[in-house]
Design a protein around this motif. Structure first.
Motif, PDB file in Angstrom:
ATOM      1  N   ASN A 109       0.821  -1.208   0.000  1.00  0.00           N
ATOM      2  CA  ASN A 109       0.000   0.000   0.000  1.00  0.00           C
ATOM      3  C   ASN A 109       0.856   1.260   0.000  1.00  0.00           C
ATOM      4  OD1 ASN A 109      -2.556  -1.212  -0.043  1.00  0.00           O
ATOM      5  ND2 ASN A 109      -2.536  -1.536   2.164  1.00  0.00           N
ATOM      6  N   ALA A 110       2.013   1.205   0.651  1.00  0.00           N
ATOM      7  CA  ALA A 110       2.881   2.375   0.727  1.00  0.00           C
ATOM      8  C   ALA A 110       3.713   2.564  -0.545  1.00  0.00           C
ATOM      9  CB  ALA A 110       3.791   2.274   1.949  1.00  0.00           C
ATOM     10  N   LEU A 111       4.229   1.455  -1.115  1.00  0.00           N
ATOM     11  CA  LEU A 111       5.105   1.554  -2.286  1.00  0.00           C
ATOM     12  C   LEU A 111       4.338   1.688  -3.598  1.00  0.00           C
ATOM     13  CD1 LEU A 111       7.875  -1.129  -1.555  1.00  0.00           C
ATOM     14  CD2 LEU A 111       7.986   1.342  -1.203  1.00  0.00           C
ATOM     15  N   GLY A 112       3.178   1.046  -3.687  1.00  0.00           N
ATOM     16  CA  GLY A 112       2.447   1.011  -4.943  1.00  0.00           C
ATOM     17  C   GLY A 112       2.635  -0.313  -5.662  1.00  0.00           C
ATOM     18  N   ILE A 113       1.725  -0.598  -6.572  1.00  0.00           N
ATOM     19  CA  ILE A 113       1.670  -1.894  -7.231  1.00  0.00           C
ATOM     20  C   ILE A 113       2.893  -2.163  -8.106  1.00  0.00           C
ATOM     21  CG2 ILE A 113       0.406  -3.251  -8.944  1.00  0.00           C
ATOM     22  CD1 ILE A 113      -0.958  -3.086  -6.219  1.00  0.00           C
ATOM     23  N   ARG A 114       3.303  -1.193  -8.907  1.00  0.00           N
ATOM     24  CA  ARG A 114       4.388  -1.425  -9.868  1.00  0.00           C
ATOM     25  C   ARG A 114       5.710  -1.747  -9.178  1.00  0.00           C
ATOM     26  NH1 ARG A 114       3.842   3.606 -13.912  1.00  0.00           N
ATOM     27  NH2 ARG A 114       3.356   4.580 -11.930  1.00  0.00           N
ATOM     28  N   ILE A 115       6.065  -0.949  -8.191  1.00  0.00           N
ATOM     29  CA  ILE A 115       7.337  -1.183  -7.498  1.00  0.00           C
ATOM     30  C   ILE A 115       7.299  -2.525  -6.777  1.00  0.00           C
ATOM     31  CG2 ILE A 115       8.847  -0.366  -5.656  1.00  0.00           C
ATOM     32  CD1 ILE A 115       8.040   2.468  -6.345  1.00  0.00           C
ATOM     33  N   ALA A 116       6.156  -2.826  -6.148  1.00  0.00           N
ATOM     34  CA  ALA A 116       6.038  -4.077  -5.395  1.00  0.00           C
ATOM     35  C   ALA A 116       6.208  -5.289  -6.302  1.00  0.00           C
ATOM     36  CB  ALA A 116       4.681  -4.129  -4.681  1.00  0.00           C
ATOM     37  N   LEU A 117       5.559  -5.268  -7.456  1.00  0.00           N
ATOM     38  CA  LEU A 117       5.633  -6.414  -8.358  1.00  0.00           C
ATOM     39  C   LEU A 117       7.012  -6.542  -9.003  1.00  0.00           C
ATOM     40  CD1 LEU A 117       2.143  -6.218 -10.100  1.00  0.00           C
ATOM     41  CD2 LEU A 117       2.978  -8.094  -8.686  1.00  0.00           C
ATOM     42  N   SER A 118       7.616  -5.432  -9.377  1.00  0.00           N
ATOM     43  CA  SER A 118       8.931  -5.492 -10.010  1.00  0.00           C
ATOM     44  C   SER A 118       9.992  -5.976  -9.026  1.00  0.00           C
ATOM     45  CB  SER A 118       9.316  -4.115 -10.551  1.00  0.00           C
ATOM     46  OG  SER A 118      10.551  -4.170 -11.225  1.00  0.00           O
ATOM     47  N   PHE A 119       9.955  -5.453  -7.821  1.00  0.00           N
ATOM     48  CA  PHE A 119      10.890  -5.903  -6.783  1.00  0.00           C
ATOM     49  C   PHE A 119      10.724  -7.398  -6.545  1.00  0.00           C
ATOM     50  CE2 PHE A 119      11.429  -6.760  -2.171  1.00  0.00           C
ATOM     51  CZ  PHE A 119      12.809  -6.606  -2.101  1.00  0.00           C
ATOM     52  N   GLY A 120       9.476  -7.839  -6.490  1.00  0.00           N
ATOM     53  CA  GLY A 120       9.214  -9.264  -6.283  1.00  0.00           C
ATOM     54  C   GLY A 120       9.793 -10.126  -7.386  1.00  0.00           C
ATOM     55  N   GLY A 121       9.688  -9.653  -8.637  1.00  0.00           N
ATOM     56  CA  GLY A 121      10.180 -10.440  -9.763  1.00  0.00           C
ATOM     57  C   GLY A 121      11.680 -10.658  -9.735  1.00  0.00           C
ATOM     58  N   ILE A 122      12.443  -9.690  -9.249  1.00  0.00           N
ATOM     59  CA  ILE A 122      13.906  -9.820  -9.189  1.00  0.00           C
ATOM     60  C   ILE A 122      14.318 -10.993  -8.305  1.00  0.00           C
ATOM     61  CG2 ILE A 122      16.007  -8.701  -8.337  1.00  0.00           C
ATOM     62  CD1 ILE A 122      15.071  -7.647 -11.013  1.00  0.00           C
ATOM     63  N   GLY A 123      13.573 -11.220  -7.234  1.00  0.00           N
ATOM     64  CA  GLY A 123      13.904 -12.316  -6.323  1.00  0.00           C
ATOM     65  C   GLY A 123      13.846 -13.677  -6.995  1.00  0.00           C
ATOM     66  N   TYR A 124      12.904 -13.870  -7.913  1.00  0.00           N
ATOM     67  CA  TYR A 124      12.784 -15.150  -8.613  1.00  0.00           C
ATOM     68  C   TYR A 124      13.970 -15.377  -9.538  1.00  0.00           C
ATOM     69  CZ  TYR A 124       8.048 -15.582  -6.839  1.00  0.00           C
ATOM     70  OH  TYR A 124       6.968 -15.699  -6.004  1.00  0.00           O
ATOM     71  N   CYS A 125      14.477 -14.302 -10.133  1.00  0.00           N
ATOM     72  CA  CYS A 125      15.647 -14.403 -11.016  1.00  0.00           C
ATOM     73  C   CYS A 125      16.875 -14.865 -10.224  1.00  0.00           C
ATOM     74  CB  CYS A 125      15.890 -13.034 -11.656  1.00  0.00           C
ATOM     75  SG  CYS A 125      17.228 -13.005 -12.849  1.00  0.00           S
ATOM     76  N   ILE A 126      17.082 -14.253  -9.053  1.00  0.00           N
ATOM     77  CA  ILE A 126      18.234 -14.613  -8.220  1.00  0.00           C
ATOM     78  C   ILE A 126      18.106 -16.038  -7.688  1.00  0.00           C
ATOM     79  CG2 ILE A 126      19.383 -14.068  -6.022  1.00  0.00           C
ATOM     80  CD1 ILE A 126      18.798 -11.114  -6.615  1.00  0.00           C
ATOM     81  N   TYR A 127      16.898 -16.419  -7.304  1.00  0.00           N
ATOM     82  CA  TYR A 127      16.664 -17.772  -6.785  1.00  0.00           C
ATOM     83  C   TYR A 127      17.035 -18.826  -7.820  1.00  0.00           C
ATOM     84  CZ  TYR A 127      14.026 -21.859  -5.126  1.00  0.00           C
ATOM     85  OH  TYR A 127      13.657 -23.129  -4.724  1.00  0.00           O
TER      86      TYR A 127
END
Length: 514
Positions: A109-127
């Motif tokens: 709610n504080a960051l917004g949808i776009r930042i939240a989803l993009s940040f989340g996607g980076i984690g899957y790449c590293i994993y």
């Protein structure tokens, strides 16, 4: 002197009246391709800012990120020859996810949808990169770190996704939207599973997947993180009935942390759904490690993986017919869904019990020197083996059941409110509790002396059945046929006028068709 003829205006293209709005209010739905708006920006495209378009974009982000993660996990052990590294990485992942999940609604709610989803996607790449690294360097620490980091990222991504999927659609279409998302998302699992199937189709031994498989997953997950930036802000999304998404106008970290507590105070009934949340990822460890990895060679578990995720799509489509059935009240549909889950739980897992009686952990691991070494004494099943058809159909029905369980949970939560802020907190609770269960079962399966397969199977069946029983009062008493706008805005600083597009259009925005 004759009156001056009033200026002619273009006829309204569509006016819709909803019983959810204040009496007499009319909602003008923008038509066409392009509008000019002093409030929303110089040019907006209503079709692009529609819930349908935004949900499809979110689904493709999940197609490329969690979808590839599911394809990798569905192979058992992350594509390795044993489950040891995958168990350790996933224990770190879900332990972190469980903690972050509770606060993910606040973060989103504080960051917004776009930042939240993009940040989340980076984690899957590293994993995904950690498995490729382990193949060449045996760097166990990096695998555990990658799981830990993904736990943070995934908690935020899934919270943002859940809030969008449950709050953007109109009430009568929530089941359909959930099914569309689940279908596109799991198509990622299908295509991701086809990659190792194609590369290992002639591999009848039990071996790790190729480097090309991991590299393909790394590229796709990175593209998913980039795709998240094409989403609209939630405040620009307008539903087909003319209403806007309900959210906080000026969220702060303080207001969101207070909102998290207010959610538990105003909706304590959500705790009755926690056992369903807890069970919703518990069975993955059993299905992927203790069935697919334990019983099948590399190419056959790749095929099982494709079938599992494909029939997730089938299960989601079938569920949507019940969830949005037009000839039935929503309160009645909730009861039908609950009864259907009870029947599926005992029918499908009853078949799973029959299969589990045919092998044990001690038999499968006989001859293995260390947790990292495969057994040389146990011959695993190939798709050409006699008796493969029965286990194949069992794995298919496991996929159908997972889709039915997960889509029903989302629908139950979405049927109680349309408030985006509250649903973000619900989604955070869901993923947090779900991940706590996953962390426990991944750790149990990764112990030096793990429980017998039958014990883990029994825990899955018991948690699923128990979760349905405890959730029953919520479905009977909390779900209503509709939730009014007045009820939904109580949890925000918005008013009914902020939500109804007619008032926005004529009192605040002054849209002009280009």
């Amino acid at each position: 002197m004759a009156d001056t003829e009033p200026e002619k205006t273009a006829p309204q293209e569509h006016v819709h009246t909803s019983t959810d709005y204040p009496e007499g209010a009319q909602v003008e739905i923008p038509q066409g391709w392009m509008y000019r708006s002093r409030k929303l920006g110089p040019i907006t495209f209503p079709w692009y800012a529609s819930p349908q378009s935004q949900l499809v974009l979110v689904a493709f982000v999940c197609f490329l990120c969690p979808g590839m993660f599911n394809a990798l996990g569905g192979l058992g052990g992350g594509g390795q020859v044993t489950a040891y590294v995958g168990d350790a990485s996933n224990t770190a992942l879900y332990s972190t996810f469980a903690l972050v999940g509770f606060f993910a609604g606040t973060i989103t709610n504080a960051l917004g949808i776009r930042i939240a989803l993009s940040f989340g996607g980076i984690g899957y790449c590293i994993y995904t990169s950690s498995y490729l690294c382990f193949d060449h360097t045996q760097n166990f620490g990096y695998s555990v770190f990658a799981g830990f980091f993904l736990g943070i990222c995934a908690g935020v991504l899934w919270c943002a996704q859940g809030a969008i999927m449950m709050s953007y659609p109109p009430e009568h279409q929530k089941g359909r939207y959930i099914a569309v998302f689940w279908g596109i998302f799991n198509m990622g699992g299908v295509i991701g599973a086809l990659i190792p199937l194609g590369q290992n189709i002639h591999t009848t031994s039990n071996s790790t997947v190729t480097d090309g498989t991991y590299i393909g997953f790394i590229v796709l997950t990175f593209l998913g993180a980039c795709l998240a930036w094409t989403l609209c802000d939630a405040k620009k999304v307008i539903r087909s009935d003319g209403t806007r998404v309900i959210l906080m106008q000026h969220p702060t970290w303080k207001s969101e942390f207070i909102g998290l507590w207010e959610t538990l105070i105003s909706d304590p009934w959500i705790i009755c759904l926690w056992p369903m949340f807890f069970a919703s990822n518990w069975f993955y460890t059993y299905q992927f490690n203790d069935v697919n990895l334990a019983q099948f060679n590399t190419r056959t578990r790749s095929l099982n993986n494709v079938l599992y995720w494909f029939f997730q799509i089938v299960g989601a489509v079938l569920s949507s017919f019940i969830l949005d059935f037009p000839g039935m009240r929503r309160t009645t549909r909730a009861k039908v869904v609950w009864c259907s889950l009870v029947v599926l739980t005992f029918a499908i897992w009853g078949g799973g019990y029959a299969f589990q009686t045919t092998y044990t952990r001690a038999e499968v691991n006989k001859g293995a020197n260390t947790p990292l070494d495969p057994s040389d004494d146990y011959v695993k099943m190939d798709w050409t083996s006699h008796g493969y058809i029965g286990p194949m159909f069992l794995f298919i029905f496991y996929g159908v059941y997972d889709a039915a369980w997960q889509t029903s949970i989302y629908w139950f939560m979405g049927a109680t409110t349309n408030n985006s802020r509250k649903l973000a907190n619900f989604a955070g609770f869901y993923k947090g509790i779900q991940s706590a269960g996953a962390a426990i079962i991944w750790r149990l399966d990764g112990l030096d002396a793990p429980p017998p397969y039958m014990n883990i199977f029994a825990s899955c069946w018991a948690l699923l059945a128990g979760g349905l029983i405890i959730a029953a009062p919520v479905l009977l008493m909390k779900i209503k046929d509709t939730v009014s706008v007045e009820e939904d805005v109580k949890f925000t600083d918005e008013s009914v006028d902020d939500v109804v597009a007619h008032k926005i259009g004529h009192e605040a925005v002054d849209q002009e068709k280009v």
